[in-house]
Scaffold this motif. Structure first.
Motif, PDB file in Angstrom:
ATOM      1  N   ILE A 271       0.742  -1.210   0.123  1.00  0.00           N
ATOM      2  CA  ILE A 271      -0.005  -0.017  -0.008  1.00  0.00           C
ATOM      3  C   ILE A 271       0.974   1.293  -0.106  1.00  0.00           C
ATOM      4  CG2 ILE A 271      -1.440   1.266   1.422  1.00  0.00           C
ATOM      5  CD1 ILE A 271      -2.756  -1.277   2.296  1.00  0.00           C
ATOM      6  N   ALA A 272       1.974   1.308   0.849  1.00  0.00           N
ATOM      7  CA  ALA A 272       2.666   2.368   0.971  1.00  0.00           C
ATOM      8  C   ALA A 272       3.635   2.732  -0.384  1.00  0.00           C
ATOM      9  CB  ALA A 272       3.691   2.231   1.911  1.00  0.00           C
ATOM     10  N   TRP A 273       4.029   1.638  -1.193  1.00  0.00           N
ATOM     11  CA  TRP A 273       4.773   1.639  -2.332  1.00  0.00           C
ATOM     12  C   TRP A 273       3.886   2.194  -3.392  1.00  0.00           C
ATOM     13  CZ3 TRP A 273       9.459  -1.089  -3.512  1.00  0.00           C
ATOM     14  CH2 TRP A 273       9.842  -1.089  -4.635  1.00  0.00           C
ATOM     15  N   ALA A 274       2.426   1.602  -3.457  1.00  0.00           N
ATOM     16  CA  ALA A 274       1.496   2.103  -4.321  1.00  0.00           C
ATOM     17  C   ALA A 274       0.969   3.552  -4.436  1.00  0.00           C
ATOM     18  CB  ALA A 274       0.329   1.273  -4.283  1.00  0.00           C
ATOM     19  N   THR A 275       1.034   4.111  -2.915  1.00  0.00           N
ATOM     20  CA  THR A 275       0.581   5.468  -2.624  1.00  0.00           C
ATOM     21  C   THR A 275       1.688   6.468  -3.009  1.00  0.00           C
ATOM     22  OG1 THR A 275      -0.619   4.766  -0.730  1.00  0.00           O
ATOM     23  CG2 THR A 275       0.021   6.894  -0.670  1.00  0.00           C
ATOM     24  N   LEU A 276       2.903   6.105  -2.785  1.00  0.00           N
ATOM     25  CA  LEU A 276       3.962   6.993  -3.119  1.00  0.00           C
ATOM     26  C   LEU A 276       4.211   6.952  -4.681  1.00  0.00           C
ATOM     27  CD1 LEU A 276       6.207   8.835  -2.548  1.00  0.00           C
ATOM     28  CD2 LEU A 276       7.961   6.684  -2.271  1.00  0.00           C
ATOM     29  N   GLU A 277       3.813   6.049  -5.302  1.00  0.00           N
ATOM     30  CA  GLU A 277       3.814   6.173  -6.964  1.00  0.00           C
ATOM     31  C   GLU A 277       2.717   7.084  -7.539  1.00  0.00           C
ATOM     32  OE1 GLU A 277       3.870   2.047  -8.386  1.00  0.00           O
ATOM     33  OE2 GLU A 277       6.070   1.898  -8.449  1.00  0.00           O
ATOM     34  N   HIS A 278       1.430   6.925  -6.785  1.00  0.00           N
ATOM     35  CA  HIS A 278       0.279   7.671  -7.131  1.00  0.00           C
ATOM     36  C   HIS A 278       0.599   9.304  -7.032  1.00  0.00           C
ATOM     37  CE1 HIS A 278      -3.767   9.092  -7.173  1.00  0.00           C
ATOM     38  NE2 HIS A 278      -4.209   7.973  -7.793  1.00  0.00           N
ATOM     39  N   LEU A 279       1.123   9.671  -6.001  1.00  0.00           N
ATOM     40  CA  LEU A 279       1.452  10.807  -5.431  1.00  0.00           C
ATOM     41  C   LEU A 279       2.480  11.341  -6.687  1.00  0.00           C
ATOM     42  CD1 LEU A 279       2.140  10.778  -1.688  1.00  0.00           C
ATOM     43  CD2 LEU A 279       0.302  11.765  -2.740  1.00  0.00           C
ATOM     44  N   HIS A 280       3.530  10.578  -7.014  1.00  0.00           N
ATOM     45  CA  HIS A 280       4.546  10.904  -7.878  1.00  0.00           C
ATOM     46  C   HIS A 280       3.748  11.207  -9.454  1.00  0.00           C
ATOM     47  CE1 HIS A 280       7.627  10.403 -10.793  1.00  0.00           C
ATOM     48  NE2 HIS A 280       8.523  11.069 -10.069  1.00  0.00           N
ATOM     49  N   ASP A 281       3.234  10.000  -9.766  1.00  0.00           N
ATOM     50  CA  ASP A 281       2.675  10.002 -11.253  1.00  0.00           C
ATOM     51  C   ASP A 281       1.403  10.728 -11.596  1.00  0.00           C
ATOM     52  OD1 ASP A 281       4.807   8.311 -11.721  1.00  0.00           O
ATOM     53  OD2 ASP A 281       3.669   6.609 -11.368  1.00  0.00           O
ATOM     54  N   VAL A 282       0.291  10.720 -10.388  1.00  0.00           N
ATOM     55  CA  VAL A 282      -1.035  11.070 -10.639  1.00  0.00           C
ATOM     56  C   VAL A 282      -1.120  12.532 -10.086  1.00  0.00           C
ATOM     57  CG1 VAL A 282      -3.423  10.619 -10.453  1.00  0.00           C
ATOM     58  CG2 VAL A 282      -1.842   8.837 -10.829  1.00  0.00           C
ATOM     59  N   ASN A 283      -0.750  12.417  -8.945  1.00  0.00           N
ATOM     60  CA  ASN A 283      -1.162  13.880  -8.225  1.00  0.00           C
ATOM     61  C   ASN A 283      -0.109  14.707  -8.517  1.00  0.00           C
ATOM     62  OD1 ASN A 283      -1.645  11.410  -5.769  1.00  0.00           O
ATOM     63  ND2 ASN A 283      -3.445  13.129  -6.179  1.00  0.00           N
ATOM     64  N   GLN A 284       1.174  14.474  -8.557  1.00  0.00           N
ATOM     65  CA  GLN A 284       2.341  15.417  -9.129  1.00  0.00           C
ATOM     66  C   GLN A 284       2.483  16.358  -8.103  1.00  0.00           C
ATOM     67  OE1 GLN A 284       2.215  16.436 -13.158  1.00  0.00           O
ATOM     68  NE2 GLN A 284       1.929  14.121 -13.886  1.00  0.00           N
ATOM     69  N   CYS A 285       2.241  15.839  -6.794  1.00  0.00           N
ATOM     70  CA  CYS A 285       2.491  17.300  -5.887  1.00  0.00           C
ATOM     71  C   CYS A 285       3.701  17.236  -5.207  1.00  0.00           C
ATOM     72  CB  CYS A 285       1.446  16.860  -4.915  1.00  0.00           C
ATOM     73  SG  CYS A 285       1.361  15.339  -4.010  1.00  0.00           S
ATOM     74  N   ARG A 286       4.040  18.050  -4.210  1.00  0.00           N
ATOM     75  CA  ARG A 286       5.089  17.956  -3.278  1.00  0.00           C
ATOM     76  C   ARG A 286       4.955  17.165  -2.109  1.00  0.00           C
ATOM     77  NH1 ARG A 286       5.175  24.379  -3.588  1.00  0.00           N
ATOM     78  NH2 ARG A 286       3.262  23.828  -4.054  1.00  0.00           N
ATOM     79  N   ALA A 287       5.676  16.463  -1.772  1.00  0.00           N
ATOM     80  CA  ALA A 287       5.307  15.634  -0.464  1.00  0.00           C
ATOM     81  C   ALA A 287       6.540  15.013   0.090  1.00  0.00           C
ATOM     82  CB  ALA A 287       4.690  14.335  -1.055  1.00  0.00           C
ATOM     83  N   LEU A 288       6.461  14.962   1.739  1.00  0.00           N
ATOM     84  CA  LEU A 288       7.258  14.372   2.276  1.00  0.00           C
ATOM     85  C   LEU A 288       6.752  12.936   3.075  1.00  0.00           C
ATOM     86  CD1 LEU A 288       8.260  17.463   4.653  1.00  0.00           C
ATOM     87  CD2 LEU A 288       9.808  16.381   2.793  1.00  0.00           C
ATOM     88  N   PHE A 289       7.480  11.777   2.540  1.00  0.00           N
ATOM     89  CA  PHE A 289       6.979  10.573   2.973  1.00  0.00           C
ATOM     90  C   PHE A 289       7.865   9.627   3.831  1.00  0.00           C
ATOM     91  CE2 PHE A 289       5.577   6.486   2.186  1.00  0.00           C
ATOM     92  CZ  PHE A 289       4.208   6.269   1.523  1.00  0.00           C
ATOM     93  N   ALA A 290       7.182   9.651   5.061  1.00  0.00           N
ATOM     94  CA  ALA A 290       8.167   8.956   6.158  1.00  0.00           C
ATOM     95  C   ALA A 290       7.817   7.485   6.290  1.00  0.00           C
ATOM     96  CB  ALA A 290       8.059   9.579   7.468  1.00  0.00           C
ATOM     97  N   THR A 291       8.696   6.624   6.195  1.00  0.00           N
ATOM     98  CA  THR A 291       8.340   4.988   6.338  1.00  0.00           C
ATOM     99  C   THR A 291       9.575   4.315   7.083  1.00  0.00           C
ATOM    100  OG1 THR A 291       7.668   3.206   4.870  1.00  0.00           O
ATOM    101  CG2 THR A 291       9.620   4.541   4.196  1.00  0.00           C
ATOM    102  N   HIS A 292       8.963   3.226   7.446  1.00  0.00           N
ATOM    103  CA  HIS A 292      10.043   2.122   8.327  1.00  0.00           C
ATOM    104  C   HIS A 292      10.131   0.955   7.082  1.00  0.00           C
ATOM    105  CE1 HIS A 292      10.963   3.235  12.106  1.00  0.00           C
ATOM    106  NE2 HIS A 292       9.888   3.715  12.482  1.00  0.00           N
ATOM    107  N   TYR A 293       9.533   1.146   6.069  1.00  0.00           N
ATOM    108  CA  TYR A 293       9.781   0.018   5.056  1.00  0.00           C
ATOM    109  C   TYR A 293      11.044   0.524   3.913  1.00  0.00           C
ATOM    110  CZ  TYR A 293       5.115  -1.294   6.000  1.00  0.00           C
ATOM    111  OH  TYR A 293       3.914  -1.890   6.599  1.00  0.00           O
TER     112      TYR A 293
END
Length: 882
Positions: free
Chosen positions: A726-748
């Motif tokens: 889920i985290a992987w797909a969420t990050l890809e969506h933010l990058h490819d679809v939303n194309q927004c600025r983001a800070l994404f913290a994870t333990h994965y």
């Protein structure tokens, strides 16, 4: 009700008849100096207010429950009832009891409801938070069009904006209205949304939202022939505003408040921030629910109530209008560079009462003499500040504010001449008109306070006129005041010419008594002097109120100008004392913060004497910089603080404030989203993971390319591989679809591979050091990926038993060995039986096993798969964090 009315006393019949018109409200029924409640109202009120419930009569076969509260202290009881979700219909005596008696001995004093008290219609100072708005809102839909309107009747603010249902939730989160009026045919559909907003829901019929009727109500309210001067409004907007005016007419019983002309806000004129983000960032309230610990509590340097409300409004609604942002920043810069002037202005601002709310109470006829003196003090302080600013080269927005501070000379002189320095709270108490202002009042007061002296003066005058030095003026309950002389001297007064002036009243054995027309008049004046003085003061009060209300618009403009100056000066004081810097805000997508700090955390550390470690954050700053930072590192290292501080810096910049950083370049942020922290929603049957997914879904469905998104630990509430996916797909969506600025913290840590696959993603980590098996947090953010999570070391710091730490290290080594050799499951299964041989956690008779100890004791090692074992460790870590 009608059957009961026929069986009860006339007074009870009147109560039931009035109550029938307000079935959903508690009826405060005025009886002399008390508001009485009967029947079910009394039962409910007694329980809510913790007051005695008594019985009255036996008119319906049973004793009637009743309770009461004193009129003079009713506000406190009203506040308690409103906070507990009740509405109150205030029923007053509309005539003097003596008038009722003229109609017959059994006639009941005429009474009627004069006001319906609801959460969104409060004006009393004791019922409101001085530094927060109290909004009443209305939502309307007309086919594909929808709108939200809102007012604060305690300040006169009136606004409207287009808003569909998707936008409605974040707008309600922004405004936090106390009450939301909706059409009854939308009530069921919007019920959950209204409940989530924290507002009290109120239903009105569809007719109240009719746009044509709404336009007529607005024309009547503002006494204009056209609304064109106020702007162009859609049918939905007109209907929403009309519904608010209709509701105010219902609750205020026709006494409409002083509302300013409506201002139309653009749907995208402010930064969109949903309720979850506001809660996570603790903008105006901390997670504990109070103001302490919030961003607002740390940055508030305002000196006035109006300034405090404006600051909260700015913080809740950061602007997306570049010109407006820059104008506000120019004002802060002006005050920051003129420190001596700033302190002088702030000293004057501290003398400014709450002009807006005083004006509103006067307009609704709920004010008193202190509201008049608040207006007087406010406009006097405004004039002083105008003088301070008169020879300064002000930026445009402060120049506009300064120009609204003057023009009240005549009113200031009038109120200064008319009012004493410290008047009583209520006009009925009298004593608020200054001596020398009104000759009739002075005479009445003299007679009231110095009646004996006045009579002594008349006695001396009569003695001189008659030549009888022994003449006295006396008083008894039969004759009142009279002139008395001995029988010897009486003959002189009984004969001409004195007999033409002195009227014989009574002859006794030892004296003769007279009166005069002047003495009789004076007696009447003395006896009525107290009431006459109070009546004169009430008349003068009404005259002064009317004069103030004729200038209400100009006074309101002055109040707004003072609030504007207060916020700018407060921001300047904050910037100077906390070493904040002016941000550069433009239309780009740049997000470049150098040495940024979290204002709330820094303030807390400062109190304990510890320094805050500042960090840089650079997004979308040309070809070398990514749109998204993927942040790894151990718990407690400061990832969440770093995420939040950058969101707050963007928000502060667009609020018109300097920011806690060495430098900041912010491209306009249209939306701010935060998914940080874990909580469940048991009332709605949502687990922590479900809440996380709902909030993440809202971000992915709504964020545009100008949004700033901060996400922390997406997917950690479920199985490891599910969460990672889920985290992987969420990050890809933010990058490819939303194309927004983001800070994404994870333990994965597996996700760090995305930096090599996605051009707009860059790895960053929180620096740590190990020393003899312990981990030291440096709180420094730098480029790159963390090599591991240091979860076991953090668990050790948290105080887990040494046996658990030792076993966790064993399991971790087995997992890592299996990962390297490709035999993960076998390696773990071979090693797990050792776990069963460990001593059981110690239990104490007093407290029993802890939740974590019980979880460990229940483990069946042989049944665990590698993934289940890893999930167990994650769950234990979450319990520690919680």
């Amino acid at each position: 009700m009608s059957d009961k009315t026929a069986k009860v006393t006339p007074m009870m019949a009147q109560f039931l008849e009035i109550k029938n018109g307000y079935p959903d409200a508690l009826l405060f029924y005025r009886m002399g100096d008390f508001y009485e409640l009967f029947f079910d109202d009394a039962v409910a009120a007694a329980a809510a207010l913790d007051i005695a419930l008594t019985k009255r009569g036996k008119h319906l076969g049973d004793d009637i429950p009743m309770c009461g509260v004193p009129v003079h202290s009713a506000e406190g009881y009203l506040l308690t009832l409103i906070r507990k979700g009740f509405r109150v219909a205030v029923c007053e005596q509309m005539e003097d009891p003596a008038e009722a008696k003229k109609r017959g001995s059994k006639s009941v004093v005429r009474r009627d409801v004069v006001r319906l008290v609801t959460p969104g219609t409060l004006t009393e100072e004791s019922l409101l938070d001085a530094r927060r708005h109290n909004f009443l809102a209305a939502y309307n839909e007309v086919r594909d069009d929808a709108a939200l309107a809102w007012v604060d009747i305690s300040t006169g603010a009136f606004r409207v904006m287009p808003s569909n249902r998707t936008r409605l939730s974040p707008e309600l989160a922004r405004l936090a209205p106390r009450e939301l009026v909706v059409c009854d045919d939308l009530s069921a559909e919007l019920g959950e949304l209204v409940s989530e907003s924290g507002a009290d829901g109120t239903d009105l019929g569809r007719a109240a939202f009719d746009s044509a009727s709404g336009e007529k109500r607005l024309l009547d309210l503002f006494k204009v022939g056209s609304l064109d001067a106020f702007g162009t409004f859609s049918r939905a907007e007109m209907g929403a505003m009309g519904a608010i005016v209709e509701y105010l007419d219902i609750t205020q019983k026709g006494k409409l408040p002083l509302l300013r002309p409506p201002v139309r806000e653009m749907a995208h004129g402010t930064m969109q921030i949903d309720a979850a983000t506001r809660r996570n960032l603790e903008l105006t309230h901390s997670l504990s629910g109070g103001r302490d610990g919030s961003l607002l509590s740390v940055i508030d340097r305002t000196a006035t109530a109006g300034g405090g409300r404006l600051l909260e409004r700015r913080l809740s609604s950061p602007s997306c209008d570049l010109a407006e942002i820059r104008a506000r920043l120019d004002g802060v810069t002006f005050f920051k560079e003129a420190s001596r002037l700033t302190e002088d202005v702030r000293a004057a601002l501290r003398k400014v009462p709450d002009i807006d709310r005083a004006l509103s109470r006067l307009g609704l006829d709920r004010g008193g003499p202190r509201d008049l003196t608040a207006i007087r003090s406010g406009i006097a302080a405004a004039e002083d500040i105008a003088t301070m600013l008169s020879d300064r080269d002000l930026p445009d927005n402060l120049s506009d504010a300064a120009s609204a501070l003057t023009g009240h000379d005549a009113l200031k002189h009038l109120l200064g001449e008319a009012l004493v320095a410290e008047p009583p709270l209520l006009a009925r108490d009298g004593g608020f008109i200054a001596p020398g202002y009104d000759a009739d009042l002075d005479e009445a007061r003299q007679l009231r306070d110095e009646g004996r002296g006045v009579i002594a003066g008349m006695q001396a005058q009569y003695a001189d006129h008659t030549g009888i030095s022994s003449l006295k003026i006396k008083h008894n309950n039969v004759l009142g005041y009279f002139i008395e002389t001995t029988a010897t001297h009486a003959q002189k007064m009984l004969g001409a010419p004195l007999s033409e002036h002195y009227i014989h009243r009574q002859t006794t054995a030892n004296a003769v008594r007279f009166t005069t027309v002047a003495l009789s008049d004076m007696e009447t004046k003395i006896l009525n002097a107290g009431n006459r003085a109070l009546e004169i003061e009430k008349r003068l009060y009404s005259t002064l109120v009317a004069e103030v209300l004729t200038q209400a618009a100009e006074i309101a403009n002055t109040a707004r100008a003072l609030a504007e100056l207060d916020v700018a000066a407060g921001f300047a004081t904050l910037a100077r004392s906390e070493n904040w810097t002016a941000p550069t805000v433009d239309e780009s997508r740049v997000f470049d913060v150098q040495a940024g700090r979290h204002p709330v955390v820094e303030a807390a550390l400062k109190r304990s004497g510890d320094p805050f470690v500042a960090n840089d954050c650079r997004l979308s700053n040309g070809e070398r910089d990514a749109d998204i930072w993927l942040l790894t590192g151990p718990n407690m290292a400061g990832k969440s603080t770093f995420l939040r501080q950058n969101a707050l810096i963007a928000l502060l910049a667009q609020s018109g404030s300097y920011v806690p950083a060495k430098s900041a370049h912010i491209g306009i942020v249209s939306q701010l989203f935060s998914r940080v922290g874990a909580s469940d929603d048991l009332a709605r049957g949502r687990s922590t993971f479900m809440v996380e997914m709902v909030e993440t879904a809202a971000i992915l469905n709504q964020a545009n390319d100008r949004a700033l998104v901060i996400l922390d630990e997406i997917g950690r509430g479920t199985a490891t591989y599910d969460g990672l996916s889920i985290a992987w797909a969420t990050l890809e969506h933010l990058h490819d679809v939303n194309q927004c600025r983001a800070l994404f913290a994870t333990h994965y840590h597996e996700m760090t591979q995305l930096a090599a696959k996605l051009d707009g993603v860059e790895n960053a980590t929180i620096a740590v050091k190990e020393w003899e098996g312990d981990v030291i947090f440096l709180h420094e953010v730098h480029k790159g990926a963390a090599d591991r999570s240091y979860g076991v070391q953090v668990a050790k710091l948290a105080g887990l038993p040494d046996s658990v730490i030792a076993r966790a290290n064993t399991v971790l080594e087995a997992l890592e060995k299996g990962e390297r050799e490709g035999t993960g499951q076998k390696a773990l299964i071979d090693d797990l039986p050792l776990f069963a041989a460990m001593p059981a956690p110690k239990q104490t008779a007093a407290s029993g096993p802890s939740e974590i100890e019980q979880a460990l004791a229940d483990i069946q090692p042989d049944s665990l798969s590698p993934i289940e074992a890893l999930n167990l460790l994650y769950q234990l870590r979450e319990k520690l964090e919680t």
